[in-house]
Design a protein around this motif. Sequence first.
Motif, mmCIF file in Angstrom:
data_model
loop_
_atom_site.group_PDB
_atom_site.id
_atom_site.type_symbol
_atom_site.label_atom_id
_atom_site.label_comp_id
_atom_site.label_asym_id
_atom_site.label_seq_id
_atom_site.Cartn_x
_atom_site.Cartn_y
_atom_site.Cartn_z
ATOM 1 N N THR A 127 30.966 19.279 47.762
ATOM 2 C CA THR A 127 31.222 19.523 46.340
ATOM 3 C C THR A 127 31.353 21.013 46.021
ATOM 4 N N LYS A 128 30.627 21.856 46.752
ATOM 5 C CA LYS A 128 30.741 23.295 46.519
ATOM 6 C C LYS A 128 32.093 23.809 46.987
ATOM 7 N N ASP A 129 32.592 23.238 48.089
ATOM 8 C CA ASP A 129 33.938 23.570 48.564
ATOM 9 C C ASP A 129 34.983 23.173 47.523
ATOM 10 N N LEU A 130 34.790 22.014 46.939
ATOM 11 C CA LEU A 130 35.718 21.536 45.907
ATOM 12 C C LEU A 130 35.748 22.497 44.725
ATOM 13 N N PHE A 131 34.585 22.979 44.324
ATOM 14 C CA PHE A 131 34.488 23.931 43.217
ATOM 15 C C PHE A 131 35.234 25.224 43.558
ATOM 16 N N LYS A 132 34.980 25.783 44.755
ATOM 17 C CA LYS A 132 35.567 27.092 45.081
ATOM 18 C C LYS A 132 37.087 27.049 45.147
ATOM 19 N N TYR A 133 37.649 25.996 45.750
ATOM 20 C CA TYR A 133 39.106 25.976 45.898
ATOM 21 C C TYR A 133 39.815 25.422 44.667
ATOM 22 N N ASP A 134 39.120 24.623 43.858
ATOM 23 C CA ASP A 134 39.678 24.249 42.557
ATOM 24 C C ASP A 134 39.749 25.479 41.657
ATOM 25 N N LEU A 135 38.743 26.332 41.759
ATOM 26 C CA LEU A 135 38.732 27.579 41.001
ATOM 27 C C LEU A 135 39.889 28.488 41.423
ATOM 28 N N LEU A 169 31.488 35.465 42.031
ATOM 29 C CA LEU A 169 31.509 36.813 41.477
ATOM 30 C C LEU A 169 32.903 37.402 41.668
ATOM 31 N N PHE A 170 33.433 38.036 40.632
ATOM 32 C CA PHE A 170 34.763 38.632 40.685
ATOM 33 C C PHE A 170 34.693 40.118 40.342
ATOM 34 N N LEU A 171 35.459 40.907 41.077
ATOM 35 C CA LEU A 171 35.578 42.337 40.803
ATOM 36 C C LEU A 171 37.053 42.730 40.819
ATOM 37 N N THR A 172 37.447 43.561 39.885
ATOM 38 C CA THR A 172 38.783 44.135 39.882
ATOM 39 C C THR A 172 38.705 45.510 39.231
ATOM 40 N N LYS A 173 39.617 46.391 39.612
ATOM 41 C CA LYS A 173 39.662 47.737 39.035
ATOM 42 C C LYS A 173 40.619 47.810 37.849
ATOM 43 N N ASN A 174 41.293 46.712 37.577
ATOM 44 C CA ASN A 174 42.353 46.680 36.574
ATOM 45 C C ASN A 174 41.836 45.974 35.321
ATOM 46 N N GLN A 175 41.750 46.691 34.195
ATOM 47 C CA GLN A 175 41.202 46.103 32.971
ATOM 48 C C GLN A 175 42.039 44.926 32.479
ATOM 49 N N LYS A 176 43.350 45.002 32.644
ATOM 50 C CA LYS A 176 44.217 43.898 32.222
ATOM 51 C C LYS A 176 43.923 42.653 33.057
ATOM 52 N N LEU A 177 43.759 42.826 34.369
ATOM 53 C CA LEU A 177 43.400 41.699 35.230
ATOM 54 C C LEU A 177 42.021 41.157 34.848
ATOM 55 N N TYR A 178 41.099 42.060 34.537
ATOM 56 C CA TYR A 178 39.749 41.658 34.134
ATOM 57 C C TYR A 178 39.807 40.773 32.892
ATOM 58 N N ASP A 179 40.597 41.178 31.901
ATOM 59 C CA ASP A 179 40.696 40.418 30.660
ATOM 60 C C ASP A 179 41.353 39.059 30.879
ATOM 61 N N THR A 180 42.423 39.032 31.676
ATOM 62 C CA THR A 180 43.104 37.758 31.962
ATOM 63 C C THR A 180 42.192 36.844 32.761
ATOM 64 N N LEU A 181 41.496 37.400 33.722
ATOM 65 C CA LEU A 181 40.556 36.632 34.533
ATOM 66 C C LEU A 181 39.456 36.038 33.667
ATOM 67 N N THR A 182 38.949 36.808 32.733
ATOM 68 C CA THR A 182 37.926 36.319 31.806
ATOM 69 C C THR A 182 38.436 35.121 31.015
ATOM 70 N N ARG A 183 39.648 35.232 30.508
ATOM 71 C CA ARG A 183 40.235 34.133 29.727
ATOM 72 C C ARG A 183 40.400 32.873 30.577
ATOM 73 N N ILE A 184 40.903 33.033 31.795
ATOM 74 C CA ILE A 184 41.120 31.874 32.678
ATOM 75 C C ILE A 184 39.800 31.194 33.017
ATOM 76 N N LEU A 185 38.781 31.991 33.342
ATOM 77 C CA LEU A 185 37.486 31.421 33.726
ATOM 78 C C LEU A 185 36.796 30.739 32.545
ATOM 79 N N ARG A 186 36.904 31.317 31.378
ATOM 80 C CA ARG A 186 36.309 30.680 30.200
ATOM 81 C C ARG A 186 37.004 29.359 29.890
ATOM 82 N N ASN A 187 38.314 29.337 30.022
ATOM 83 C CA ASN A 187 39.041 28.094 29.795
ATOM 84 C C ASN A 187 38.662 27.051 30.843
ATOM 85 N N TYR A 188 38.522 27.485 32.094
ATOM 86 C CA TYR A 188 38.110 26.583 33.175
ATOM 87 C C TYR A 188 36.754 25.953 32.844
ATOM 88 N N ALA A 189 35.811 26.770 32.421
ATOM 89 C CA ALA A 189 34.474 26.276 32.089
ATOM 90 C C ALA A 189 34.541 25.283 30.929
#
Length: 245
Positions: free
Chosen positions: A9-17, A203-223
């Motif tokens: 189930t943890k594998d399913l979570f990681k690759y679905d993400l 855990l996610f890290l990026t140096k790009n603020q635009k990527l950070y913001d888009t990533l935040t939106r995608i993860l919140r929608n996923y949740a």
Amino acid sequence: MNAKYFGDTKDLFKYDLITSLIKGFKGGIDRVVIVPMLTKYDPDFKGNPGCRNTDLIACFRRLRRTEEVDHYYDELKSYIKELKTDINKKKVRIRIEKSEIFSKQKRDPYFQSIYENFPESALIFIDPDTGIKEKNVTEKHLAFSELKTFYEYLDNESILMVYQHYQRRKPPAPDEPKRKFNEVVTLIGATPIIIADNSVMFLFLTKNQKLYDTLTRILRNYARVEQAAARNKNRERSIDVIVSA
């Protein structure tokens, strides 16, 4: 990552993400690099009939380590490549950095070879058996110093993703994702994004603020979608996304 947990189930979570990230970026991410950190397959054969048959156990270990590992990553490659249709791209590239067993003795050359040919413009997923740790690091952990080096090599168009298991407590500590968030800020000097249920986090890290913001939106929608799906089945599933204030 340990071969005995392939497809759980943890594998399913990681690759679905990962699937959701590729789709959510709509072609902005079309390259995935996986750093497996495979630990030695150690089946729970202690105390049962046959546990003294060391030759047979060694045979099972060889089968699991070679055939299963190759098949597992071949299937994953095929699956991720097919996501090109969802994002209207000619191809989605995927690379598995390592397929040999990870160990304390091999860790420095293991990572050095990745640093020397560090991927660019990619989602880079590091998959340790347990997660990130500062002290008493074993083959099951990614050291914070190694995470920091990965982050330093990261280019401005890439995202780093790391698997993290909760500490073995019953019940799990609900503040553990927040504590891990603060550890990363303190020890790496960068602000992560963390998505977590009650057993694992990513855990996610990026140096790009635009990527950070888009990533935040995608993860919140996923949740939000996953929690709604759980409620429709009369189940409760808590998924939290932790970001910078």
